[in-house]
Scaffold this motif. Structure first.
Motif, PDB file in Angstrom:
ATOM      1  N   GLU A   1      36.970  29.128  45.689  1.00  0.00           N
ATOM      2  CA  GLU A   1      36.082  28.078  45.441  1.00  0.00           C
ATOM      3  C   GLU A   1      35.010  28.588  44.643  1.00  0.00           C
ATOM      4  OE1 GLU A   1      36.641  24.801  45.815  1.00  0.00           O
ATOM      5  OE2 GLU A   1      38.594  25.447  46.754  1.00  0.00           O
ATOM      6  N   SER A   2      34.807  29.906  44.487  1.00  0.00           N
ATOM      7  CA  SER A   2      33.649  30.753  43.659  1.00  0.00           C
ATOM      8  C   SER A   2      34.117  30.429  42.093  1.00  0.00           C
ATOM      9  CB  SER A   2      33.661  31.951  43.962  1.00  0.00           C
ATOM     10  OG  SER A   2      33.627  32.247  45.254  1.00  0.00           O
ATOM     11  N   ASN A   3      33.011  30.589  41.325  1.00  0.00           N
ATOM     12  CA  ASN A   3      33.162  30.448  40.011  1.00  0.00           C
ATOM     13  C   ASN A   3      33.233  31.857  39.301  1.00  0.00           C
ATOM     14  OD1 ASN A   3      30.639  31.396  39.129  1.00  0.00           O
ATOM     15  ND2 ASN A   3      29.556  29.639  40.086  1.00  0.00           N
ATOM     16  N   LEU A   4      33.756  31.532  38.021  1.00  0.00           N
ATOM     17  CA  LEU A   4      34.054  32.748  37.205  1.00  0.00           C
ATOM     18  C   LEU A   4      32.872  33.625  36.954  1.00  0.00           C
ATOM     19  CD1 LEU A   4      36.953  31.877  34.657  1.00  0.00           C
ATOM     20  CD2 LEU A   4      36.945  33.265  36.550  1.00  0.00           C
ATOM     21  N   ASP A   5      31.548  32.869  36.859  1.00  0.00           N
ATOM     22  CA  ASP A   5      30.393  33.771  36.559  1.00  0.00           C
ATOM     23  C   ASP A   5      30.014  34.643  37.574  1.00  0.00           C
ATOM     24  OD1 ASP A   5      27.857  34.105  35.205  1.00  0.00           O
ATOM     25  OD2 ASP A   5      26.996  33.180  36.722  1.00  0.00           O
ATOM     26  N   LEU A   6      30.331  34.358  38.988  1.00  0.00           N
ATOM     27  CA  LEU A   6      30.182  35.162  39.944  1.00  0.00           C
ATOM     28  C   LEU A   6      30.988  36.190  39.956  1.00  0.00           C
ATOM     29  CD1 LEU A   6      28.898  35.494  42.723  1.00  0.00           C
ATOM     30  CD2 LEU A   6      30.437  34.023  43.690  1.00  0.00           C
ATOM     31  N   ALA A   7      32.398  35.792  39.736  1.00  0.00           N
ATOM     32  CA  ALA A   7      33.494  37.081  39.822  1.00  0.00           C
ATOM     33  C   ALA A   7      33.085  38.153  38.603  1.00  0.00           C
ATOM     34  CB  ALA A   7      34.697  36.195  39.659  1.00  0.00           C
ATOM     35  N   TYR A   8      32.964  37.568  37.482  1.00  0.00           N
ATOM     36  CA  TYR A   8      32.608  38.613  36.467  1.00  0.00           C
ATOM     37  C   TYR A   8      31.587  39.394  36.744  1.00  0.00           C
ATOM     38  CZ  TYR A   8      28.998  38.219  32.913  1.00  0.00           C
ATOM     39  OH  TYR A   8      27.806  38.100  32.010  1.00  0.00           O
ATOM     40  N   LYS A   9      30.318  38.822  37.304  1.00  0.00           N
ATOM     41  CA  LYS A   9      29.416  39.497  37.488  1.00  0.00           C
ATOM     42  C   LYS A   9      29.614  40.719  38.778  1.00  0.00           C
ATOM     43  CE  LYS A   9      25.695  36.441  36.187  1.00  0.00           C
ATOM     44  NZ  LYS A   9      24.700  35.518  36.402  1.00  0.00           N
ATOM     45  N   LEU A  10      30.508  40.220  39.674  1.00  0.00           N
ATOM     46  CA  LEU A  10      30.781  41.114  40.720  1.00  0.00           C
ATOM     47  C   LEU A  10      31.445  42.425  40.246  1.00  0.00           C
ATOM     48  CD1 LEU A  10      30.898  41.926  43.623  1.00  0.00           C
ATOM     49  CD2 LEU A  10      32.828  40.353  44.014  1.00  0.00           C
ATOM     50  N   MET A  11      32.597  42.077  39.432  1.00  0.00           N
ATOM     51  CA  MET A  11      33.304  42.830  38.573  1.00  0.00           C
ATOM     52  C   MET A  11      32.647  43.995  37.660  1.00  0.00           C
ATOM     53  SD  MET A  11      36.631  40.512  37.678  1.00  0.00           S
ATOM     54  CE  MET A  11      37.913  41.632  37.212  1.00  0.00           C
ATOM     55  N   VAL A  12      31.707  43.413  37.078  1.00  0.00           N
ATOM     56  CA  VAL A  12      30.884  44.489  36.165  1.00  0.00           C
ATOM     57  C   VAL A  12      30.059  45.131  37.084  1.00  0.00           C
ATOM     58  CG1 VAL A  12      29.058  44.690  34.722  1.00  0.00           C
ATOM     59  CG2 VAL A  12      30.839  42.972  34.174  1.00  0.00           C
ATOM     60  N   GLU A  13      29.532  44.591  38.163  1.00  0.00           N
ATOM     61  CA  GLU A  13      28.379  45.057  39.225  1.00  0.00           C
ATOM     62  C   GLU A  13      29.111  46.637  39.777  1.00  0.00           C
ATOM     63  OE1 GLU A  13      26.492  44.540  43.408  1.00  0.00           O
ATOM     64  OE2 GLU A  13      26.346  42.826  41.989  1.00  0.00           O
ATOM     65  N   LYS A  14      30.341  46.265  40.480  1.00  0.00           N
ATOM     66  CA  LYS A  14      31.242  47.269  41.017  1.00  0.00           C
ATOM     67  C   LYS A  14      32.067  48.120  40.139  1.00  0.00           C
ATOM     68  CE  LYS A  14      29.542  45.735  45.086  1.00  0.00           C
ATOM     69  NZ  LYS A  14      28.681  46.435  45.862  1.00  0.00           N
ATOM     70  N   ASN A  15      32.090  47.757  38.992  1.00  0.00           N
ATOM     71  CA  ASN A  15      32.788  48.442  38.043  1.00  0.00           C
ATOM     72  C   ASN A  15      34.369  48.503  38.494  1.00  0.00           C
ATOM     73  OD1 ASN A  15      33.538  49.888  35.600  1.00  0.00           O
ATOM     74  ND2 ASN A  15      33.362  51.897  36.670  1.00  0.00           N
ATOM     75  N   ILE A  16      35.044  47.382  38.533  1.00  0.00           N
ATOM     76  CA  ILE A  16      36.401  47.092  39.090  1.00  0.00           C
ATOM     77  C   ILE A  16      37.026  46.170  38.038  1.00  0.00           C
ATOM     78  CG2 ILE A  16      36.191  47.488  41.557  1.00  0.00           C
ATOM     79  CD1 ILE A  16      35.734  44.547  42.036  1.00  0.00           C
ATOM     80  N   HIS A  17      38.405  46.189  38.138  1.00  0.00           N
ATOM     81  CA  HIS A  17      39.213  45.530  37.056  1.00  0.00           C
ATOM     82  C   HIS A  17      40.005  44.394  37.607  1.00  0.00           C
ATOM     83  CE1 HIS A  17      38.754  48.704  34.293  1.00  0.00           C
ATOM     84  NE2 HIS A  17      38.848  49.617  35.225  1.00  0.00           N
ATOM     85  N   ARG A  18      39.784  44.072  39.110  1.00  0.00           N
ATOM     86  CA  ARG A  18      40.547  43.123  39.754  1.00  0.00           C
ATOM     87  C   ARG A  18      39.708  42.816  40.873  1.00  0.00           C
ATOM     88  NH1 ARG A  18      43.397  47.448  39.695  1.00  0.00           N
ATOM     89  NH2 ARG A  18      44.687  46.751  37.948  1.00  0.00           N
ATOM     90  N   LEU A  19      39.803  41.473  41.271  1.00  0.00           N
ATOM     91  CA  LEU A  19      39.474  40.920  42.790  1.00  0.00           C
ATOM     92  C   LEU A  19      40.423  40.275  43.175  1.00  0.00           C
ATOM     93  CD1 LEU A  19      35.866  39.319  41.719  1.00  0.00           C
ATOM     94  CD2 LEU A  19      36.232  41.210  43.240  1.00  0.00           C
ATOM     95  N   PHE A  20      40.501  40.427  44.468  1.00  0.00           N
ATOM     96  CA  PHE A  20      41.654  39.562  45.325  1.00  0.00           C
ATOM     97  C   PHE A  20      40.921  38.248  45.925  1.00  0.00           C
ATOM     98  CE2 PHE A  20      42.530  43.798  45.582  1.00  0.00           C
ATOM     99  CZ  PHE A  20      43.856  43.787  45.023  1.00  0.00           C
ATOM    100  N   VAL A  21      41.733  37.135  45.492  1.00  0.00           N
ATOM    101  CA  VAL A  21      41.011  35.929  45.711  1.00  0.00           C
ATOM    102  C   VAL A  21      41.700  35.266  47.329  1.00  0.00           C
ATOM    103  CG1 VAL A  21      41.014  33.453  44.948  1.00  0.00           C
ATOM    104  CG2 VAL A  21      41.086  35.435  43.204  1.00  0.00           C
ATOM    105  N   THR A  22      40.709  34.757  47.973  1.00  0.00           N
ATOM    106  CA  THR A  22      41.107  34.208  49.304  1.00  0.00           C
ATOM    107  C   THR A  22      40.866  32.823  49.569  1.00  0.00           C
ATOM    108  OG1 THR A  22      38.989  35.138  50.113  1.00  0.00           O
ATOM    109  CG2 THR A  22      40.821  36.691  50.140  1.00  0.00           C
ATOM    110  N   GLN A  23      41.472  32.390  50.431  1.00  0.00           N
ATOM    111  CA  GLN A  23      41.287  31.261  50.881  1.00  0.00           C
ATOM    112  C   GLN A  23      41.095  31.173  52.253  1.00  0.00           C
ATOM    113  OE1 GLN A  23      44.443  28.194  50.194  1.00  0.00           O
ATOM    114  NE2 GLN A  23      43.064  26.418  50.071  1.00  0.00           N
ATOM    115  N   ARG A  24      39.830  30.734  53.170  1.00  0.00           N
ATOM    116  CA  ARG A  24      39.705  30.942  54.660  1.00  0.00           C
ATOM    117  C   ARG A  24      40.107  32.395  54.971  1.00  0.00           C
ATOM    118  NH1 ARG A  24      41.355  26.177  53.574  1.00  0.00           N
ATOM    119  NH2 ARG A  24      43.030  25.338  54.613  1.00  0.00           N
ATOM    120  N   GLY A  25      39.992  33.402  54.090  1.00  0.00           N
ATOM    121  CA  GLY A  25      40.213  35.026  54.445  1.00  0.00           C
ATOM    122  C   GLY A  25      41.573  35.234  54.174  1.00  0.00           C
ATOM    123  N   LEU A  26      42.382  34.310  53.772  1.00  0.00           N
ATOM    124  CA  LEU A  26      43.775  34.717  53.262  1.00  0.00           C
ATOM    125  C   LEU A  26      44.085  34.962  51.838  1.00  0.00           C
ATOM    126  CD1 LEU A  26      45.898  32.281  55.636  1.00  0.00           C
ATOM    127  CD2 LEU A  26      45.362  34.482  56.158  1.00  0.00           C
TER     128      LEU A  26
END
Length: 172
Positions: free
Chosen positions: A130-155
């Motif tokens: 449910e998060s937005n792309l702005d939050l995702a892209y900022k997290l990827m830049v901040e943590k210097n990572i290329h991928r984020l795993f997407v979860t729904q209720r922790g899965l």
């Protein structure tokens, strides 16, 4: 505001309106923590991917592994202490100590004996669908990572890569 700041603000505002679930890949290729480094390399080549979530035998998400991890592993020679650790992990606490010949053989074939668990990153960063792309892209830049795993209720339900974001921007 400078032109650069204006551009950043426009991008951030637009990305904030797009839910991750619209951009993420729902196809998740996972690897098992017990696979050999050799098998992992073959898997990456076969599927044309550069990283994957790592799961345990019980399907629990336990880490992430990338081509960079493989390269780092292959560019270093495991020392005798690392080989002894590998033997203990493989044979258990009652396994015998390896002699010099066995250690040399294992060092020469480390990519067949060492497992994904020994090179993976155990810290897994994820984000709710449910998060937005702005939050995702900022997290990827901040943590210097290329991928984020997407979860729904922790899965685990998907993966979002930097390339997914670039493709979405190209379509805009």
């Amino acid at each position: 505001m400078t032109n650069n700041q204006n551009i950043k603000q426009i991008i951030s505002t637009n990305l904030a309106q797009i839910p991750i679930s619209e951009v993420m890949s729902k196809t998740i290729l996972t690897v098992y923590e017990g696979w050999s480094i050799k098998r992992l390399s073959q898997f990456f080549r076969k599927h044309h991917i550069s990283g994957a979530p790592v799961i345990a035998a019980d399907e629990e998400l336990v880490g992430v592994v990338t081509q960079s991890d493989i390269i780092k592993f292959e560019s270093s020679d495991p020392d005798k202490q690392q080989i002894q650790k590998l033997i203990r992990e493989y044979c258990g606490p009652f396994g015998q100590e390896a002699d010099e010949t066995e250690i040399t053989r294992i060092q020469q074939r480390a990519n067949e004996y060492c497992t994904v668990n020994s090179i993976m990153t155990k810290q897994v960063l994820s984000i709710d669908q449910e998060s937005n792309l702005d939050l995702a892209y900022k997290l990827m830049v901040e943590k210097n990572i290329h991928r984020l795993f997407v979860t729904q209720r922790g899965l685990l339900i998907g993966v979002l890569t930097g390339m997914d974001i670039l493709r979405m921007l190209q379509k805009s």
